[in-house]
Design a protein around this motif. Structure first.
Motif, mmCIF file in Angstrom:
data_model
loop_
_atom_site.group_PDB
_atom_site.id
_atom_site.type_symbol
_atom_site.label_atom_id
_atom_site.label_comp_id
_atom_site.label_asym_id
_atom_site.label_seq_id
_atom_site.Cartn_x
_atom_site.Cartn_y
_atom_site.Cartn_z
ATOM 1 N N TRP A 1 69.382 24.346 22.377
ATOM 2 C CA TRP A 1 68.072 24.577 21.778
ATOM 3 C C TRP A 1 67.034 24.821 22.868
ATOM 4 O O TRP A 1 66.260 25.762 22.803
ATOM 5 C CB TRP A 1 67.664 23.391 20.910
ATOM 6 C CG TRP A 1 66.308 23.578 20.303
ATOM 7 C CD1 TRP A 1 65.116 23.127 20.796
ATOM 8 C CD2 TRP A 1 65.980 24.282 19.108
ATOM 9 N NE1 TRP A 1 64.079 23.495 19.991
ATOM 10 C CE2 TRP A 1 64.590 24.217 18.937
ATOM 11 C CE3 TRP A 1 66.742 24.956 18.170
ATOM 12 C CZ2 TRP A 1 63.949 24.805 17.869
ATOM 13 C CZ3 TRP A 1 66.086 25.545 17.102
ATOM 14 C CH2 TRP A 1 64.710 25.467 16.960
ATOM 15 N N ASP A 2 67.048 23.968 23.889
ATOM 16 C CA ASP A 2 66.097 24.114 24.982
ATOM 17 C C ASP A 2 66.351 25.400 25.759
ATOM 18 O O ASP A 2 65.416 26.068 26.187
ATOM 19 C CB ASP A 2 66.183 22.909 25.923
ATOM 20 C CG ASP A 2 65.022 22.832 26.891
ATOM 21 O OD1 ASP A 2 63.882 23.085 26.448
ATOM 22 O OD2 ASP A 2 65.257 22.526 28.074
ATOM 23 N N PHE A 3 67.603 25.778 25.942
ATOM 24 C CA PHE A 3 67.947 26.984 26.677
ATOM 25 C C PHE A 3 67.554 28.242 25.915
ATOM 26 O O PHE A 3 66.984 29.170 26.487
ATOM 27 C CB PHE A 3 69.450 26.996 26.978
ATOM 28 C CG PHE A 3 69.907 28.202 27.745
ATOM 29 C CD1 PHE A 3 69.619 28.325 29.089
ATOM 30 C CD2 PHE A 3 70.634 29.202 27.125
ATOM 31 C CE1 PHE A 3 70.034 29.433 29.809
ATOM 32 C CE2 PHE A 3 71.058 30.299 27.825
ATOM 33 C CZ PHE A 3 70.762 30.425 29.175
ATOM 34 N N LEU A 4 67.840 28.273 24.617
ATOM 35 C CA LEU A 4 67.572 29.481 23.833
ATOM 36 C C LEU A 4 66.141 29.564 23.332
ATOM 37 O O LEU A 4 65.555 30.648 23.293
ATOM 38 C CB LEU A 4 68.533 29.553 22.641
ATOM 39 C CG LEU A 4 70.005 29.726 23.006
ATOM 40 C CD1 LEU A 4 70.857 29.637 21.758
ATOM 41 C CD2 LEU A 4 70.233 31.036 23.724
ATOM 42 N N ILE A 5 65.568 28.458 22.939
ATOM 43 C CA ILE A 5 64.211 28.458 22.392
ATOM 44 C C ILE A 5 63.206 28.114 23.489
ATOM 45 O O ILE A 5 62.287 28.865 23.752
ATOM 46 C CB ILE A 5 64.077 27.466 21.216
ATOM 47 C CG1 ILE A 5 65.137 27.732 20.156
ATOM 48 C CG2 ILE A 5 62.687 27.509 20.633
ATOM 49 C CD1 ILE A 5 65.094 29.089 19.523
#
Length: 92
Positions: free
Chosen positions: A17-21
């Motif tokens: 989530w942190d990587f993509l968003i």
């Protein structure tokens, strides 16, 4: 064992989530829109060749302008009634 697996899955999901968003969810939304449009235009190569680069450039320009505006905005000075403010300077 079950708690460890649950903890690992939560950490794995948080990482992705942190990587993509991350800090800019508009990039994720723009990417999904562009990929969806590419899928929708998969049989119309001429329209895809025109619209996809144009849409990509529009999203990148909008993101750049938003980032510049965010940096250019001055940070407001803290007021005396805000929590964490050290208060007035000591006399003396």
């Amino acid at each position: 064992m079950k708690a460890r697996l649950s903890q690992w899955m939560k950490a794995f999901g948080h990482f992705w989530w942190d990587f993509l968003i991350g800090d800019t969810p508009e990039f994720a939304v723009a990417t999904l829109l562009i990929v969806g449009l590419a899928y929708a235009l998969r049989h119309d190569h001429v329209a895809a060749a025109i619209l996809l680069p144009l849409l990509t450039a529009v999203f990148l320009l909008a993101s750049t302008l938003r980032g510049r505006r965010r940096v250019a905005e001055p940070t407001p000075a803290p007021t005396l009634d805000e929590p964490g403010h050290p208060g007035p300077p000591p006399n003396g």
